[in-house]
Motif scaffolding. Structure first.
Motif, PDB file in Angstrom:
ATOM      1  N   ALA A 252       0.835  -1.205   0.000  1.00 50.91           N
ATOM      2  CA  ALA A 252       0.000   0.000   0.000  1.00 50.91           C
ATOM      3  C   ALA A 252       0.866   1.248   0.000  1.00 50.91           C
ATOM      4  N   ILE A 253       1.897   1.235   0.813  1.00 51.05           N
ATOM      5  CA  ILE A 253       2.793   2.390   0.886  1.00 51.05           C
ATOM      6  C   ILE A 253       3.581   2.541  -0.412  1.00 51.05           C
ATOM      7  N   LEU A 254       4.015   1.427  -0.981  1.00 49.17           N
ATOM      8  CA  LEU A 254       4.771   1.491  -2.246  1.00 49.17           C
ATOM      9  C   LEU A 254       3.940   2.039  -3.400  1.00 49.17           C
TER      10      LEU A 254
ATOM     11  N   SER B 292      -0.166  -4.492  15.631  1.00 45.88           N
ATOM     12  CA  SER B 292       1.167  -4.991  15.955  1.00 45.88           C
ATOM     13  C   SER B 292       1.991  -5.217  14.684  1.00 45.88           C
ATOM     14  N   VAL B 293       1.364  -5.787  13.665  1.00 43.96           N
ATOM     15  CA  VAL B 293       2.053  -5.997  12.380  1.00 43.96           C
ATOM     16  C   VAL B 293       2.472  -4.650  11.792  1.00 43.96           C
ATOM     17  N   LEU B 294       1.579  -3.675  11.830  1.00 47.31           N
ATOM     18  CA  LEU B 294       1.900  -2.348  11.305  1.00 47.31           C
ATOM     19  C   LEU B 294       3.053  -1.721  12.077  1.00 47.31           C
ATOM     20  N   GLU B 295       2.997  -1.777  13.402  1.00 54.56           N
ATOM     21  CA  GLU B 295       4.063  -1.174  14.221  1.00 54.56           C
ATOM     22  C   GLU B 295       5.401  -1.850  13.964  1.00 54.56           C
TER      23      GLU B 295
ATOM     24  N   ASP C 130      10.752  -1.615  11.735  1.00 54.73           N
ATOM     25  CA  ASP C 130      11.776  -2.237  10.898  1.00 54.73           C
ATOM     26  C   ASP C 130      12.185  -1.338   9.740  1.00 54.73           C
ATOM     27  N   LYS C 131      11.215  -0.610   9.203  1.00 57.09           N
ATOM     28  CA  LYS C 131      11.495   0.289   8.074  1.00 57.09           C
ATOM     29  C   LYS C 131      12.413   1.429   8.499  1.00 57.09           C
TER      30      LYS C 131
END
Length: 116
Positions: A74-76, A105-108, A113-114
């Motif tokens: 989505a961000i890409l 949690s997955v988003l955070e 990590d990014k």
């Protein structure tokens, strides 16, 4: 193939190899049917389609890696981190708080990590 490459970015080649290793026909279905015919059709932008994928996947507890891939996708393809956050925030209305907390949690984890 163009949309698939846009959504997966630098992970594109690895994804194609992994799916092809599972079964070559699965790779063809993914590239030609899912991303070629369905997700590339007119009517909604890739950004909107990826945000919808995030909303749908947020309700499933056992697809964390796919959710992470679609958050990244989505961000890409143009969604902002804020838009993804809003989609995840709204998931509790349909999927409940447990699913929301898991998706958050997955988003955070993705954001952390990014940044590193």
């Amino acid at each position: 193939d163009e949309l698939l490459r846009s959504v997966y970015g630098s992970a594109y080649e690895k994804l194609r190899a992994r799916i092809s290793d599972l079964h070559p026909e699965l790779d063809a279905i993914m590239t030609e049917h899912c991303y070629g015919r369905i997700l590339s059709r007119p009517g909604a932008s890739p950004r909107i389609r990826e945000l919808c994928a995030v909303a749908c996947l947020a309700g499933w507890q056992d697809v964390r890696s796919q959710l992470r891939s679609h958050i990244r996708g989505a961000i890409l393809v143009g969604a902002t981190e804020g838009e993804v956050r809003q989609v995840v925030l709204q998931t509790h209305l349909v999927w409940g708080y447990e699913a929301h907390d898991s998706a958050a949690s997955v988003l955070e984890t993705y954001v952390r990590d990014k940044e590193h």
